[in-house]
Design an enzyme around this catalytic site. Structure first.
Site, PDB file in Angstrom:
ATOM      1  N   CYS A 283      43.981  44.405  40.977  1.00 25.96           N
ATOM      2  CA  CYS A 283      44.081  43.735  42.279  1.00 25.96           C
ATOM      3  C   CYS A 283      42.803  42.961  42.550  1.00 25.96           C
ATOM      4  O   CYS A 283      42.787  42.085  43.402  1.00 25.96           O
ATOM      5  CB  CYS A 283      44.443  44.693  43.393  1.00 25.96           C
ATOM      6  SG  CYS A 283      43.470  46.154  43.442  1.00 25.96           S
ATOM      7  N   GLU A 384      49.920  35.938  44.244  1.00 26.48           N
ATOM      8  CA  GLU A 384      49.355  36.830  43.224  1.00 26.48           C
ATOM      9  C   GLU A 384      50.244  36.805  41.981  1.00 26.48           C
ATOM     10  O   GLU A 384      51.452  37.019  42.068  1.00 26.48           O
ATOM     11  CB  GLU A 384      49.260  38.258  43.768  1.00 26.48           C
ATOM     12  CG  GLU A 384      48.519  39.183  42.824  1.00 26.48           C
ATOM     13  CD  GLU A 384      48.325  40.573  43.409  1.00 26.48           C
ATOM     14  OE1 GLU A 384      49.302  41.135  43.935  1.00 26.48           O
ATOM     15  OE2 GLU A 384      47.198  41.093  43.321  1.00 26.48           O
TER      16      GLU A 384
HETATM   17  C1  UN1 Z   1      42.818  47.922  41.324  1.00 26.38           C
HETATM   18  O1  UN1 Z   1      42.950  46.940  40.617  1.00 26.38           O
HETATM   19  O2  UN1 Z   1      43.785  48.388  41.974  1.00 26.38           O
HETATM   20  O3  UN1 Z   1      36.911  46.945  41.207  1.00 26.38           O
HETATM   21  C2  UN1 Z   1      41.546  48.673  41.450  1.00 26.38           C
HETATM   22  C3  UN1 Z   1      37.653  47.124  40.227  1.00 26.38           C
HETATM   23  C4  UN1 Z   1      38.048  48.535  39.888  1.00 26.38           C
HETATM   24  C5  UN1 Z   1      39.192  48.985  40.716  1.00 26.38           C
HETATM   25  C6  UN1 Z   1      40.402  48.082  40.692  1.00 26.38           C
HETATM   26  N1  UN1 Z   1      36.915  49.400  40.088  1.00 26.38           N
HETATM   27  O4  UN1 Z   1      38.068  46.206  39.541  1.00 26.38           O
END
Ligand code: UN1
Length: 494
Positions: A283, A384
């Site tokens: 994400c 997205e």
């Molecule tokens: C996610 O993609 O749901 O900051 C979490 C980051 C990771 C967490 C991603 N520590 O990319």
């Protein structure tokens, strides 16, 4: 024969009441990894009842004792890190280097949350009345429903489950059907560390058949969700009707801004890592590069060279730099978006197609893809994609770059590569995202800082960090009058 897994309800391992199952597949080669219960409302009801039954004694277990279990879990995860990482790579595809990081994030979270067992600070404040004591304390909410995505199959569940547990809640956890095995391992680790029966329950299955009943179940007080906007919005709507607390962590359309005085080599390396790491399925993944017109051609050249050089393959092979997309449906979605981008006038500078040569044909692989000539209003710049696709948008200055960054429905993370410290601080102030990086990509948040985003990324909550308890506790204000007489606040003292 695929190994059979069971739900975890009230400390026992049980099949779905319906007897239905689903298969867990390896996206790198289609191999069947396990058979899991396809749970429905009846299984969710059993798990919710078990969690409710375990709540009274867990709530009254001293927080430092609850925390001891999390410390032990942290140690056990560390001992088993490599096996856990391999299991995660097998079921969701990202390379071992990254699944080790995913597991490490769970270790970090275990120790961080365990530390709260000896803090869980409240607030004392003077009363307005003489001989009267005033303070406020955090109390658990009750039973927490946890619904998570597959892309961080270990870390993200720990962001939710560990703080919920240390605060004294009990939990029903539905892992993604794309990464059920990691849910199984997490439950096993907690069980082995001494978590009492019923404090954590796991039901496997789909969002429709197990997730929805979990959201609607009257014994579930809080829903903590990580996943798509469509599902998160539906959960928020349902939760509002039922008076539930809902904490949402949803999509991103994260950008790296590159200014004309940036270290372009470092910026290109960061773009490649943020855009193509985890096959773009974070994400926090970088899906837009918003670049100063003076640096644009050079940045495109450098990122295209890196994209074309990435070795695609099975994430278990140490030579692999990028694994598969999680499943065929997602592969098709990614490819459709590239087509939409081309249709809107973007130019495909690298990738743009599934990777199918040799053994890759057995999995769901997509080439690292670079689109240029993208305008802020195009769908590939707004929606997205959740795959290894990055779009270049050209701007004239910092102000325009910030404007373009903020002009999407999401606000999770953003980054700026810049030499000038004044522009760096302006960007930190004006980039409208929950996380801002300077001279660093858009991924790699650390567990002891709040994680979450603005606008469509969430609904105001932040996970982990010093905010980790907020979704899982209520504040209770306590007044103790030791004057021995009736003191009427706002009346007797005025
Ligand atoms: C996610 O993609 O749901 O900051 C979490 C980051 C990771 C967490 C991603 N520590 O990319």
């Amino acid at each position: 024969m695929a190994e059979k897994y069971l739900n975890f309800v009230g400390g026992r391992r049980v099949p779905a009441r319906s007897g239905k199952t689903f298969f867990n597949l390896n996206p790198a080669n289609g191999e069947v990894l396990g058979e899991f219960p396809h749970s429905d409302a009846a299984d969710v009801a059993d798990a919710a009842a078990a969690a409710r039954a375990a709540y009274p004694s867990w709530r009254l277990t001293p927080a430092p004792k609850r925390a001891e279990i999390l410390f032990r879990v942290g140690q056990r995860i560390a001992e088993r890190k490599e096996d856990l990482a391999r299991a995660a790579t097998r079921e969701m595809g990202k390379i071992l280097l990254e699944t080790r990081g995913d597991v490490q994030e769970g270790i970090d979270m275990a120790y961080l949350a365990a530390g709260e067992g000896r803090r869980l600070y409240g607030v004392t404040t003077p009363s307005a009345m003489p001989d009267k004591w005033a303070m406020s304390v955090r109390v658990p909410v009750g039973v927490v429903g946890v619904i998570t995505a597959w892309n961080f199959p270990f870390a993200v569940p720990t962001w939710k489950i560990f703080p919920a547990l240390v605060a004294g809640n009990t939990v029903v956890f539905k892992p993604s059907e794309e990464s059920p095995e990691m849910g199984h391992h997490l439950a096993r680790l907690l069980e082995e560390a001494g978590l009492p029966a019923g404090v954590l329950n796991v039901v496997f299955g789909t969002g429709t058949d197990a997730g929805s009943p979990l959201v609607r179940h009257p014994e579930i007080n809080v829903i903590s969700f990580t996943g798509s906007n469509a599902v998160g919005t539906a959960i928020a709507t349902e939760g509002a009707k039922l008076g539930k607390r809902v904490s949402l962590e949803m999509g991103g359309k994260n950008a790296i801004l590159v200014m004309d005085d940036a270290d372009l080599d470092l910026a290109a390396t960061a773009v490649a890592w943020s855009a193509f790491g985890t096959t773009g399925q974070r994400c926090t993944a970088c899906s837009r590069v918003i670049v100063h017109e003076k640096a644009c051609d050079e940045m495109v050249r450098r990122v295209v060279a890196r994209a074309n050089a990435i070795r695609i393959g099975d994430g278990l092979d140490p030579a692999t730099e990028m694994g598969p997309v999680v499943n065929r449906r997602q592969l098709e979605k990614v490819h459709t978006y590239v087509g939409i981008g081309a249709g809107e006038g973007a130019k495909i500078e690298a990738g743009g197609a599934p990777a199918v040569e040799g053994a890759l044909a057995r999995g769901t692989f997509y080439r690292p893809t670079v689109l240029t000539g993208v305008l802020p209003s195009m769908r590939v710049a707004q929606e997205e994609i959740f795959g290894p696709v990055v779009s270049f948008l050209r701007v004239a200055n910092l102000e325009e770059a910030i404007e373009v960054n903020n002009h999407t429905p999401f606000g999770l993370s953003s980054s700026i590569f810049v030499g000038d410290v004044n522009r760096a601080f302006r960007a930190m102030r004006d980039l409208d995202t929950g996380i801002v990086y300077v001279n660093h990509g858009t991924t790699g948040a650390e567990t002891h800082l709040p994680f979450g985003g603005t606008r469509g990324t969430g609904n105001g909550h932040r996970e982990a960090g010093h905010t980790m308890l907020d979704a899982f506790t209520e504040w209770k204000s306590l007044y103790v009058d030791f004057s021995g007489r009736l003191q009427r606040a706002q009346i007797d003292n005025n």
